[in-house]
Design a protein around this motif. Structure first.
Motif, mmCIF file in Angstrom:
data_model
loop_
_atom_site.group_PDB
_atom_site.id
_atom_site.type_symbol
_atom_site.label_atom_id
_atom_site.label_comp_id
_atom_site.label_asym_id
_atom_site.label_seq_id
_atom_site.Cartn_x
_atom_site.Cartn_y
_atom_site.Cartn_z
ATOM 1 N N GLN A 194 43.161 38.321 40.388
ATOM 2 C CA GLN A 194 42.768 39.689 40.794
ATOM 3 C C GLN A 194 43.663 40.145 41.954
ATOM 4 N N CYS A 195 44.189 41.353 41.719
ATOM 5 C CA CYS A 195 45.049 41.917 42.778
ATOM 6 C C CYS A 195 44.157 42.302 43.979
ATOM 7 N N THR A 196 44.570 41.872 45.191
ATOM 8 C CA THR A 196 43.772 42.170 46.392
ATOM 9 C C THR A 196 43.942 43.603 46.846
ATOM 10 N N SER A 197 44.924 44.302 46.203
ATOM 11 C CA SER A 197 45.179 45.684 46.602
ATOM 12 C C SER A 197 44.476 46.652 45.654
ATOM 13 N N CYS A 198 44.826 46.593 44.303
ATOM 14 C CA CYS A 198 44.239 47.533 43.310
ATOM 15 C C CYS A 198 42.975 47.007 42.665
ATOM 16 N N ARG A 199 42.637 45.746 42.951
ATOM 17 C CA ARG A 199 41.445 45.067 42.467
ATOM 18 C C ARG A 199 41.386 44.926 40.937
ATOM 19 N N ASN A 200 42.532 45.077 40.279
ATOM 20 C CA ASN A 200 42.589 44.888 38.810
ATOM 21 C C ASN A 200 42.806 43.409 38.458
#
Length: 322
Positions: free
Chosen positions: A15-21
């Motif tokens: 999970q991307c910590t920036s876009c949460r995708n």
């Protein structure tokens, strides 16, 4: 969870910590082992898009909206494809049923072929038995043929033996004379009768030239007897018979015995040759042969004065001549 890039369902990912995708490992550009080795750095991991550093919250929202639209179109296209594929399902089911039916037919054919093979094996066994039986019959036929050949050889030998026996019996009578038609009383002297005949036909025979004289009953007529004379010399026998032939007709009246019965003086033939002579006379009459006679105990026939003379010794000669 659903991968944000490929939209595929994945059981595990990052999970991307920036876009949460969420992303699966291939789309995230990192292996599962590499991701685990990050340790505390997992809390700062960003996807490739977020690493570019140019995405604002508004852009993110816009991108999410576009992504949703793309996802719906993709799902719609997939549904169309699925619907199209499903439309051919009944035909596929029918094809499968046809294949199943063909398989059943093949199974039936296999069973029939098995039965046919068994029948064919039975036929082969029957043919082998038949061939064996034919071979046995052939051997039996060959054995019968050999037996028939042996019988034929024995028949020829027996026929030759019988001919030799008849010739020997006839040869034993080569010095004999047979006189028929002379009435002979029980007390009458046979030599006196022979002496009277000799005087009449001009060929007298002395007692010293005679081996024996006997009266023999005729076959089937015991009241009349034939006189048999056996001479020591065959040439004297031929001369006596020739003299009787020259006299033409000799009767009992010529001998002073009364009556006018004919007297016949001939060779002393065996019973077989007498029967053969009678058959020869009958056939000669039917076939218009003018001459039938006996000389030296042999039967002769001749069609006319210019035709050849045939000797008859067996019934086979009759078949050849007539």
């Amino acid at each position: 969870m659903l991968c944000h890039r490929c939209h595929a369902e994945c059981g595990d990912g990052v999970q991307c910590t920036s876009c949460r995708n969420y992303y699966d490992y291939p789309c995230a550009g990192i292996t599962e082992a590499g991701y685990k080795k990050l340790g505390d750095r997992k809390a700062t991991w960003k996807c490739g898009g977020c690493k570019a550093g140019a995405i604002s919250p508004i852009q993110i929202k816009s991108n999410q909206s576009k992504t949703s639209t793309v996802d719906m179109e993709t799902i719609h296209q997939e549904l169309k494809k699925l619907t199209k594929q499903m439309s051919s399902l009944p035909q596929l089911v029918a094809t499968v049923k046809t294949i199943q039916s063909d398989l059943e037919d093949l199974k039936t054919m296999k069973n029939e072929m098995s039965d046919f093979k068994e029948s064919l094996n039975h036929v082969h066994v029957s043919i082998d038995d038949l061939v064996s039986r034919v071979a046995e019959l052939d051997q039996e036929m060959q054995s019968l043929k050999n037996t028939r050949d042996d019988i034929s050889r024995l028949e020829r030998r027996m026929e030759k033996f019988e001919i030799n026996m008849r010739e020997m019996e006839q040869r034993s009578r080569s010095n004999n004379i047979e006189i028929k038609g002379v009435p002979v009383a029980a007390s009458q002297n046979l030599y006196s009768i022979i002496s009277k005949i000799g005087i009449v036909i001009n060929c007298e025979i002395s007692m010293s030239q005679i081996n024996y004289i006997a009266s023999v009953p005729q076959r089937g007529n015991k009241s009349n007897k034939n006189i048999i004379i056996s001479l020591h010399n065959r040439y004297l026998r031929d001369e006596f018979i020739s003299a009787a032939k020259r006299f033409k007709i000799l009767t009992t009246k010529d001998l002073g015995l009364g009556g006018d019965g004919k007297i016949f003086i001939n060779d002393h033939l065996t019973l077989e040759n007498k029967q053969l002579l009678n058959k020869a006379k009958t056939l000669a009459k039917e076939k218009k042969f003018s001459y039938t006679w006996v000389k030296n105990c042999t039967i002769f026939v001749r069609k006319n004065i210019t035709s050849p003379t045939f000797a008859i010794k067996t019934e086979k000669d009759l078949k050849k001549i007539f």
